[in-house]
Design a protein around this motif. Structure first.
Motif, PDB file in Angstrom:
ATOM      1  N   VAL A 172     -68.846 -48.109  64.541  1.00 43.14           N
ATOM      2  CA  VAL A 172     -68.264 -49.387  64.128  1.00 43.14           C
ATOM      3  C   VAL A 172     -67.136 -49.164  63.126  1.00 43.14           C
ATOM      4  O   VAL A 172     -66.067 -49.791  63.209  1.00 43.14           O
ATOM      5  CB  VAL A 172     -69.353 -50.308  63.535  1.00 43.14           C
ATOM      6  CG1 VAL A 172     -68.728 -51.561  62.926  1.00 43.14           C
ATOM      7  CG2 VAL A 172     -70.375 -50.695  64.600  1.00 43.14           C
ATOM      8  N   ARG A 173     -67.364 -48.263  62.181  1.00 44.05           N
ATOM      9  CA  ARG A 173     -66.330 -47.967  61.185  1.00 44.05           C
ATOM     10  C   ARG A 173     -65.064 -47.418  61.850  1.00 44.05           C
ATOM     11  O   ARG A 173     -63.936 -47.812  61.513  1.00 44.05           O
ATOM     12  CB  ARG A 173     -66.874 -46.961  60.166  1.00 44.05           C
ATOM     13  CG  ARG A 173     -65.957 -46.727  58.963  1.00 44.05           C
ATOM     14  CD  ARG A 173     -66.539 -45.641  58.065  1.00 44.05           C
ATOM     15  NE  ARG A 173     -67.894 -45.979  57.670  1.00 44.05           N
ATOM     16  CZ  ARG A 173     -68.172 -46.761  56.631  1.00 44.05           C
ATOM     17  NH1 ARG A 173     -67.202 -47.268  55.902  1.00 44.05           N
ATOM     18  NH2 ARG A 173     -69.425 -47.026  56.324  1.00 44.05           N
ATOM     19  N   THR A 179     -66.472 -51.509  54.919  1.00 41.65           N
ATOM     20  CA  THR A 179     -67.902 -51.555  54.598  1.00 41.65           C
ATOM     21  C   THR A 179     -68.656 -52.049  55.821  1.00 41.65           C
ATOM     22  O   THR A 179     -68.339 -53.116  56.370  1.00 41.65           O
ATOM     23  CB  THR A 179     -68.175 -52.496  53.414  1.00 41.65           C
ATOM     24  OG1 THR A 179     -67.448 -52.041  52.274  1.00 41.65           O
ATOM     25  CG2 THR A 179     -69.663 -52.532  53.090  1.00 41.65           C
ATOM     26  N   VAL A 180     -69.641 -51.278  56.253  1.00 39.85           N
ATOM     27  CA  VAL A 180     -70.455 -51.634  57.419  1.00 39.85           C
ATOM     28  C   VAL A 180     -71.909 -51.757  56.975  1.00 39.85           C
ATOM     29  O   VAL A 180     -72.485 -50.794  56.454  1.00 39.85           O
ATOM     30  CB  VAL A 180     -70.328 -50.596  58.547  1.00 39.85           C
ATOM     31  CG1 VAL A 180     -71.220 -50.985  59.725  1.00 39.85           C
ATOM     32  CG2 VAL A 180     -68.879 -50.462  58.995  1.00 39.85           C
ATOM     33  N   GLY A 186     -73.252 -46.971  62.851  1.00 44.29           N
ATOM     34  CA  GLY A 186     -72.386 -47.316  61.726  1.00 44.29           C
ATOM     35  C   GLY A 186     -71.063 -46.575  61.766  1.00 44.29           C
ATOM     36  O   GLY A 186     -70.002 -47.152  61.498  1.00 44.29           O
ATOM     37  N   ILE A 194     -73.626 -56.105  60.977  1.00 43.07           N
ATOM     38  CA  ILE A 194     -74.106 -55.802  62.328  1.00 43.07           C
ATOM     39  C   ILE A 194     -75.619 -56.022  62.375  1.00 43.07           C
ATOM     40  O   ILE A 194     -76.361 -55.464  61.570  1.00 43.07           O
ATOM     41  CB  ILE A 194     -73.784 -54.350  62.738  1.00 43.07           C
ATOM     42  CG1 ILE A 194     -72.282 -54.127  62.769  1.00 43.07           C
ATOM     43  CG2 ILE A 194     -74.420 -54.019  64.084  1.00 43.07           C
ATOM     44  CD1 ILE A 194     -71.562 -54.899  63.855  1.00 43.07           C
ATOM     45  N   VAL A 234     -67.275 -60.071  61.211  1.00 37.24           N
ATOM     46  CA  VAL A 234     -66.196 -59.253  60.661  1.00 37.24           C
ATOM     47  C   VAL A 234     -65.372 -60.119  59.715  1.00 37.24           C
ATOM     48  O   VAL A 234     -64.979 -61.242  60.070  1.00 37.24           O
ATOM     49  CB  VAL A 234     -65.291 -58.686  61.770  1.00 37.24           C
ATOM     50  CG1 VAL A 234     -64.146 -57.881  61.159  1.00 37.24           C
ATOM     51  CG2 VAL A 234     -66.102 -57.821  62.723  1.00 37.24           C
ATOM     52  N   SER A 251     -65.078 -55.952  55.917  1.00 32.51           N
ATOM     53  CA  SER A 251     -66.534 -55.943  55.758  1.00 32.51           C
ATOM     54  C   SER A 251     -67.146 -56.374  57.091  1.00 32.51           C
ATOM     55  O   SER A 251     -66.737 -57.388  57.663  1.00 32.51           O
ATOM     56  CB  SER A 251     -66.972 -56.888  54.644  1.00 32.51           C
ATOM     57  OG  SER A 251     -66.435 -56.472  53.396  1.00 32.51           O
ATOM     58  N   VAL A 252     -68.131 -55.586  57.541  1.00 36.07           N
ATOM     59  CA  VAL A 252     -68.725 -55.833  58.853  1.00 36.07           C
ATOM     60  C   VAL A 252     -70.240 -55.943  58.708  1.00 36.07           C
ATOM     61  O   VAL A 252     -70.879 -55.070  58.102  1.00 36.07           O
ATOM     62  CB  VAL A 252     -68.380 -54.708  59.849  1.00 36.07           C
ATOM     63  CG1 VAL A 252     -68.910 -55.052  61.236  1.00 36.07           C
ATOM     64  CG2 VAL A 252     -66.875 -54.464  59.888  1.00 36.07           C
ATOM     65  N   ALA A 264     -72.619 -59.884  65.376  1.00 34.36           N
ATOM     66  CA  ALA A 264     -71.636 -59.177  64.546  1.00 34.36           C
ATOM     67  C   ALA A 264     -70.783 -60.187  63.800  1.00 34.36           C
ATOM     68  O   ALA A 264     -70.428 -61.244  64.337  1.00 34.36           O
ATOM     69  CB  ALA A 264     -70.763 -58.268  65.401  1.00 34.36           C
TER      70      ALA A 264
END
Length: 256
Positions: free
Chosen positions: A169-170, A186-187, A166, A153, A131, A150-151, A129
């Motif tokens: 995570v968001r 943003t993921v 998703g 994964i 971030v 912004s992520v 991950a």
């Protein structure tokens, strides 16, 4: 001559079997963090590994010879060993003579990013991950824009619902900040197909026990055969010596 040849072949087979289960170096020259990451991933996939200190903060990771092929492919999927990350603290060291407010805020944002990454990695299906948080660093701005995140994964492509992952995570990033707008998150999800390694998956403990049982049933007859051949050679050697001695005694007797 045939006996010696057979003895040599048996010795070769026995040595090969006894040395076949030895470990082989998988990666060398790793630092402590890299070696620990590699071992954790291998253990997750039921591959036993050994860590050996080489000195000067470097380590070697070894696995069984039969596990090398699988271990290499798993580490490729996990992109390990990972390179050293460029930390903000290297750009803005805390022991600088003059610590500006911008540097202090940059270090704080970097610490928050790493903390969020560590939390996301506790999810079993997430391999890696990243971030990135966008906060205004300059204090001179009159209107402070809302933060953005912004992520990235990387996850195991299995039966998991990627869309649900998703959303989770968001929601996690959104609830980690009091002023974060969900639309500013943003993921990006990228699968890593670990299932294709199932054909080369290490054997279970029951299968290993069965193989070990068959293995020893193969070694025991070889050992017994080697022992019998050694005894036969010794007996023939003794008989030959006795015959030579008797012949020598007969020769001396006839001479007298």
């Amino acid at each position: 001559m045939k006996t010696r040849y057979l003895l040599s072949m048996l010795l070769f087979c026995l040595v090969s079997l006894l040395t076949g289960c030895k470990e082989q170096s998988l990666l060398t020259g790793l630092n402590q963090r890299q070696a620990t990451q590699v071992q954790a991933v291998l253990q997750k996939h039921q591959i036993t590994s050994t860590q050996t200190a080489l000195g000067k903060g470097l380590f070697d990771v070894s696995v069984k010879k039969e596990d090398v092929a699988v271990a290499v492919q798993i580490l490729e999927q996990y992109q390990l060993p990972s390179n050293e990350r460029i930390e903000v603290t290297q750009i803005f060291p805390s022991d600088a003579l003059v610590s500006s407010p911008q540097a202090e805020k940059a270090r704080l944002i970097s610490a928050i990013e790493q903390r969020l990454e560590q939390s996301l990695l506790t999810i079993e299906t997430i391999i890696d991950a990243r971030v990135h948080i966008s906060y205004p660093i300059s204090p001179s701005e009159r209107i402070i824009p809302p933060p953005h995140a912004s992520v990235l994964i990387f996850y195991e492509d299995s039966v998991i619902d990627a869309e649900q992952l998703g959303e989770d995570v968001r929601a996690f990033i959104h609830n980690s900040f009091s002023d974060m707008n969900e639309d500013n998150i943003t993921v990006l999800l990228y699968p890593r197909n670990i299932n294709k390694l199932s054909a080369l998956k290490p054997l279970t403990s029951n299968e290993n026990s069965a193989i070990a049982f068959n293995y020893w049933w193969l070694v025991v007859p070889l050992f017994i055969g080697l022992l019998l051949i050694t005894i036969l050679i010794f007996i023939k050697y003794r008989q030959k010596k006795l015959m030579e001695k008797e012949k020598k005694d007969d020769t001396l007797s006839s001479t007298v």
